[in-house]
Design a protein around this motif. Structure first.
Motif, PDB file in Angstrom:
ATOM      1  N   ILE A  90       0.955  -1.204  -0.033  1.00 60.13           N
ATOM      2  CA  ILE A  90       0.037  -0.037  -0.112  1.00 60.13           C
ATOM      3  C   ILE A  90       0.985   1.235  -0.095  1.00 60.13           C
ATOM      4  O   ILE A  90       0.601   2.350  -0.766  1.00 60.13           O
ATOM      5  N   PHE A  91       1.814   1.289   0.795  1.00 62.47           N
ATOM      6  CA  PHE A  91       2.699   2.254   0.872  1.00 62.47           C
ATOM      7  C   PHE A  91       3.582   2.591  -0.433  1.00 62.47           C
ATOM      8  O   PHE A  91       3.681   3.638  -0.948  1.00 62.47           O
ATOM      9  N   GLY A  92       3.962   1.675  -0.936  1.00 63.58           N
ATOM     10  CA  GLY A  92       4.681   1.566  -2.249  1.00 63.58           C
ATOM     11  C   GLY A  92       3.802   2.198  -3.455  1.00 63.58           C
ATOM     12  O   GLY A  92       4.200   3.101  -4.190  1.00 63.58           O
ATOM     13  N   LEU A  93       2.753   1.531  -3.607  1.00 58.81           N
ATOM     14  CA  LEU A  93       1.659   2.136  -4.467  1.00 58.81           C
ATOM     15  C   LEU A  93       1.217   3.297  -4.571  1.00 58.81           C
ATOM     16  O   LEU A  93       1.220   4.238  -5.356  1.00 58.81           O
ATOM     17  N   MET A  94       0.938   3.909  -2.954  1.00 64.37           N
ATOM     18  CA  MET A  94       0.588   5.328  -2.749  1.00 64.37           C
ATOM     19  C   MET A  94       1.705   6.228  -3.327  1.00 64.37           C
ATOM     20  O   MET A  94       1.468   7.140  -4.140  1.00 64.37           O
ATOM     21  N   PHE A  95       2.856   6.164  -2.901  1.00 62.10           N
ATOM     22  CA  PHE A  95       4.175   7.034  -3.116  1.00 62.10           C
ATOM     23  C   PHE A  95       4.277   6.942  -4.864  1.00 62.10           C
ATOM     24  O   PHE A  95       4.836   7.943  -5.315  1.00 62.10           O
ATOM     25  N   GLY A  96       4.488   5.557  -5.124  1.00 63.29           N
ATOM     26  CA  GLY A  96       4.852   5.238  -6.862  1.00 63.29           C
ATOM     27  C   GLY A  96       3.769   6.282  -7.670  1.00 63.29           C
ATOM     28  O   GLY A  96       4.345   6.793  -8.713  1.00 63.29           O
ATOM     29  N   LEU A  97       2.514   6.480  -7.112  1.00 61.93           N
ATOM     30  CA  LEU A  97       1.606   6.953  -7.805  1.00 61.93           C
ATOM     31  C   LEU A  97       1.686   8.487  -7.782  1.00 61.93           C
ATOM     32  O   LEU A  97       1.888   9.359  -8.808  1.00 61.93           O
ATOM     33  N   LEU A  98       2.021   9.013  -6.588  1.00 64.47           N
ATOM     34  CA  LEU A  98       2.136  10.280  -6.296  1.00 64.47           C
ATOM     35  C   LEU A  98       3.219  11.000  -7.032  1.00 64.47           C
ATOM     36  O   LEU A  98       3.360  12.072  -7.349  1.00 64.47           O
ATOM     37  N   ILE A  99       4.274   9.968  -6.938  1.00 64.27           N
ATOM     38  CA  ILE A  99       5.660  10.494  -7.809  1.00 64.27           C
ATOM     39  C   ILE A  99       5.511  10.486  -9.550  1.00 64.27           C
ATOM     40  O   ILE A  99       5.727  11.208 -10.063  1.00 64.27           O
ATOM     41  N   ALA A 100       4.646   9.336  -9.777  1.00 63.26           N
ATOM     42  CA  ALA A 100       4.492   9.212 -11.181  1.00 63.26           C
ATOM     43  C   ALA A 100       3.624  10.239 -11.963  1.00 63.26           C
ATOM     44  O   ALA A 100       3.822  10.689 -12.890  1.00 63.26           O
ATOM     45  N   VAL A 101       2.609  10.811 -11.215  1.00 63.28           N
ATOM     46  CA  VAL A 101       1.780  11.547 -11.575  1.00 63.28           C
ATOM     47  C   VAL A 101       2.641  12.858 -12.144  1.00 63.28           C
ATOM     48  O   VAL A 101       2.065  13.698 -13.053  1.00 63.28           O
ATOM     49  N   HIS A 102       3.367  13.431 -11.482  1.00 62.72           N
ATOM     50  CA  HIS A 102       4.578  14.459 -11.710  1.00 62.72           C
ATOM     51  C   HIS A 102       5.336  14.124 -13.111  1.00 62.72           C
ATOM     52  O   HIS A 102       5.918  15.263 -13.565  1.00 62.72           O
ATOM     53  N   ILE A 103       5.396  12.945 -13.338  1.00 61.19           N
ATOM     54  CA  ILE A 103       6.369  12.529 -14.564  1.00 61.19           C
ATOM     55  C   ILE A 103       5.255  12.260 -15.955  1.00 61.19           C
ATOM     56  O   ILE A 103       5.717  12.652 -16.772  1.00 61.19           O
ATOM     57  N   ILE A 104       4.323  11.598 -15.623  1.00 61.06           N
ATOM     58  CA  ILE A 104       3.462  11.065 -16.839  1.00 61.06           C
ATOM     59  C   ILE A 104       2.237  11.492 -16.668  1.00 61.06           C
ATOM     60  O   ILE A 104       1.580  11.084 -17.376  1.00 61.06           O
ATOM     61  N   GLY A 105       1.932  12.169 -15.585  1.00 56.24           N
ATOM     62  CA  GLY A 105       0.621  12.784 -15.498  1.00 56.24           C
ATOM     63  C   GLY A 105       0.113  13.857 -16.515  1.00 56.24           C
ATOM     64  O   GLY A 105       0.883  14.384 -17.191  1.00 56.24           O
ATOM     65  N   SER A 106      -1.287  13.916 -16.842  1.00 51.42           N
ATOM     66  CA  SER A 106      -1.786  14.942 -17.579  1.00 51.42           C
ATOM     67  C   SER A 106      -2.342  16.165 -16.835  1.00 51.42           C
ATOM     68  O   SER A 106      -2.953  16.067 -15.799  1.00 51.42           O
ATOM     69  N   GLU A 107      -2.459  17.244 -17.582  1.00 48.43           N
ATOM     70  CA  GLU A 107      -2.655  18.441 -16.759  1.00 48.43           C
ATOM     71  C   GLU A 107      -4.517  18.722 -17.282  1.00 48.43           C
ATOM     72  O   GLU A 107      -4.814  18.678 -18.260  1.00 48.43           O
ATOM     73  N   VAL A 108      -5.029  18.810 -16.237  1.00 52.24           N
ATOM     74  CA  VAL A 108      -6.566  19.218 -16.210  1.00 52.24           C
ATOM     75  C   VAL A 108      -6.876  20.397 -15.000  1.00 52.24           C
ATOM     76  O   VAL A 108      -6.601  20.150 -13.821  1.00 52.24           O
ATOM     77  N   ASN A 109      -7.574  21.595 -15.476  1.00 52.18           N
ATOM     78  CA  ASN A 109      -7.849  22.437 -14.926  1.00 52.18           C
ATOM     79  C   ASN A 109      -6.546  23.153 -14.122  1.00 52.18           C
ATOM     80  O   ASN A 109      -6.373  23.446 -12.888  1.00 52.18           O
ATOM     81  N   ASN A 110      -5.553  23.094 -14.917  1.00 47.98           N
ATOM     82  CA  ASN A 110      -4.194  23.887 -14.392  1.00 47.98           C
ATOM     83  C   ASN A 110      -3.609  23.116 -13.366  1.00 47.98           C
ATOM     84  O   ASN A 110      -2.797  23.742 -12.583  1.00 47.98           O
ATOM     85  N   ALA A 111      -3.705  21.670 -13.177  1.00 53.37           N
ATOM     86  CA  ALA A 111      -2.995  20.696 -12.052  1.00 53.37           C
ATOM     87  C   ALA A 111      -2.796  19.440 -12.955  1.00 53.37           C
ATOM     88  O   ALA A 111      -3.640  19.038 -13.479  1.00 53.37           O
ATOM     89  N   GLN A 112      -1.588  19.148 -12.779  1.00 49.76           N
ATOM     90  CA  GLN A 112      -1.229  17.750 -13.232  1.00 49.76           C
ATOM     91  C   GLN A 112      -1.416  16.848 -12.300  1.00 49.76           C
ATOM     92  O   GLN A 112      -0.330  16.314 -11.586  1.00 49.76           O
ATOM     93  N   SER A 113      -2.740  16.449 -12.161  1.00 51.21           N
ATOM     94  CA  SER A 113      -3.290  15.500 -11.106  1.00 51.21           C
ATOM     95  C   SER A 113      -3.834  14.121 -11.581  1.00 51.21           C
ATOM     96  O   SER A 113      -4.081  13.382 -10.833  1.00 51.21           O
ATOM     97  N   TRP A 114      -3.731  14.044 -12.842  1.00 53.17           N
ATOM     98  CA  TRP A 114      -4.356  12.841 -13.419  1.00 53.17           C
ATOM     99  C   TRP A 114      -3.270  12.013 -14.328  1.00 53.17           C
ATOM    100  O   TRP A 114      -2.492  12.425 -14.944  1.00 53.17           O
ATOM    101  N   ILE A 115      -3.571  10.606 -14.197  1.00 50.83           N
ATOM    102  CA  ILE A 115      -2.846   9.545 -14.919  1.00 50.83           C
ATOM    103  C   ILE A 115      -3.838   9.137 -15.742  1.00 50.83           C
ATOM    104  O   ILE A 115      -4.831   8.468 -15.313  1.00 50.83           O
ATOM    105  N   MET A 116      -3.713   9.121 -17.106  1.00 48.55           N
ATOM    106  CA  MET A 116      -4.454   8.614 -18.099  1.00 48.55           C
ATOM    107  C   MET A 116      -4.210   7.118 -18.469  1.00 48.55           C
ATOM    108  O   MET A 116      -3.254   6.822 -18.863  1.00 48.55           O
TER     109      MET A 116
END
Length: 421
Positions: A90-116
């Motif tokens: 759980i810990f690894g998935l949580m921080f893995g996704l939170l870090i990944a969104v800054h690398i491969i995330g998409s910007e919606v409403n001026n925030a890079q908060s989504w992974i498509m």
């Protein structure tokens, strides 16, 4: 004898489930799907050039996925999430996704908060809410013998919480970061920590925030100005007097007021909202309660409020009754998550607090939010089941266990007791 014993345990386990809590979750989910269809049909056609049921079909799919996750979480003993492998996963998935969104995330409403993903948009910050509840509950449950030793017992998990909030705020999504922090604080309040330790923590947090703000102001004006941007300050001004800012930041709140006023006691009828015809922006998300008020009146609003209040109060009661510290913090953390989000959403649409863009639990459109809440509800139902099982059966079982047992039977009894106490 082992199979008979297990069948008895399973029967008692299913009898111990809180079916009223399940029913409220299902009813709110179905009601949310219906209201998403009603509130979003015009927006789907006029703005997105899609069919009227565009949001409805997606939300129905999200609810079905959520129910599957709910069932899985309700069946898996919650104590397994405190174990080393599951907690690390759980810990690894949580921080893995939170870090990944800054690398491969998409910007919606001026925030890079989504992974498509294919056919689905994942918002890691939503799942961080439950991830932090599980992590903090597990860690503080293990630290009970030295929970009030500030450097050793209190601070290490807080550093992890602050780091997670920093990753979310850097998207930037300050509203969700604040919610995750508030949820973490609710778990800490339920951890058994003394008031003195919590006051130290509050003083330290205040000092760090003040120091951080001062450093940003002196050395990084761009970041400071992005936090206190004209848009965010405009929301505060609109909150204070929305009619004076009706042409810009006050538009949403004024539209919400009109929708609530039009609804009255009985409402204008399902599907008959006027404000969703382009007057209230994105009525199927943050301001869906205003559409409910307009179409179904005070009775529709009361249905949602009573359902959400039942979940929050039931979760707190489950936590107070739970003898296991890990389960206690899980239940209170989940109840607090639902309560905090409900307060912020309703406070924003009613003008009680500035608008922050937080969805209404179980009702607003959004796959990540609905699935996360479904998983959380499954976990809460699981904790409730073990509490009720212990209260109904475990004391009787302990008295009826024979004194002489063979080695295999003794091992089975120990394993059963470890999970069902």
């Amino acid at each position: 004898m082992g199979l008979i014993r297990m069948s008895i345990i399973l029967k008692r386990m299913f009898r111990s489930y809180d079916y009223s809590l399940m029913a409220v979750y299902i009813l709110l989910g179905i009601f949310g799907v219906v209201m998403v269809y009603s509130a979003g049909m015009v927006y789907a056609v006029e703005i997105l050039d899609q069919s009227p049921d565009y949001f409805y079909t997606k939300q129905l799919r999200n609810l079905i996925i959520g129910i599957v996750g709910f069932i899985a979480m309700a069946l898996i003993p919650y104590k397994l999430y405190q174990e080393g492998f599951m907690l690390k996963l759980i810990f690894g998935l949580m921080f893995g996704l939170l870090i990944a969104v800054h690398i491969i995330g998409s910007e919606v409403n001026n925030a890079q908060s989504w992974i498509m993903l294919p056919g689905f948009q994942l918002q890691p910050a939503e799942f961080a809410k439950l991830g932090m509840i599980v992590y903090l509950s597990a860690v503080y449950a293990k630290k009970q013998s030295y929970i009030n030793e500030f450097n050793k017992g209190v601070m290490p998990p807080i550093i992890i919480l602050v780091f997670a909030c920093f990753l979310i705020a850097a998207e930037p999504d300050f509203g969700t970061a604040a919610i995750v922090f508030a949820i973490g604080m609710s778990v800490i309040v339920a951890s058994g920590m003394k008031v003195k330790s919590m006051l130290k923590l509050a003083a330290l947090a205040g000092g760090v925030i003040s120091l951080f703000s001062g450093i940003l102001f002196l050395f990084n004006r761009n970041t400071f100005q992005s936090i206190f941007s004209e848009e965010r300050l405009g929301r505060i001004a609109a909150y204070q007097d929305p009619f004076a800012h009706i042409s810009d930041n006050g538009w949403q709140l004024v539209g919400s007021y009109y929708a609530i006023g039009n609804g009255g006691l009985w409402g204008s009828g399902l599907g008959q909202s006027i404000q969703k015809l382009g007057f209230l922006p994105e009525p199927h998300t943050d301001f869906i309660m205003a559409i409910i008020a307009e179409e179904l009146g005070i009775f529709g609003v009361s249905f949602v409020l009573l359902g959400l209040a039942y979940i929050v109060l039931k979760g707190i009661m489950i936590g107070l009754r739970c003898r296991n510290q890990f389960g206690k913090m899980l239940a209170i953390g989940i109840a607090s998550m639902v309560g905090i989000q409900t307060f912020i959403n309703l406070g924003g649409m009613s003008g009680l607090i500035p608008i922050t863009g937080v969805p209404l639990p179980f009702i607003s459109y959004g796959g990540s939010s609905l699935i996360l809440l479904s998983l959380s509800m499954g976990l809460l139902v699981n904790v409730s089941m073990f509490v009720r099982y212990e209260e109904k059966y475990f004391a009787k079982e302990k008295q009826s266990v024979p004194q002489k047992k063979n080695k295999a039977s003794s091992m089975n009894e120990k394993n059963t007791a470890r999970l069902y106490r």
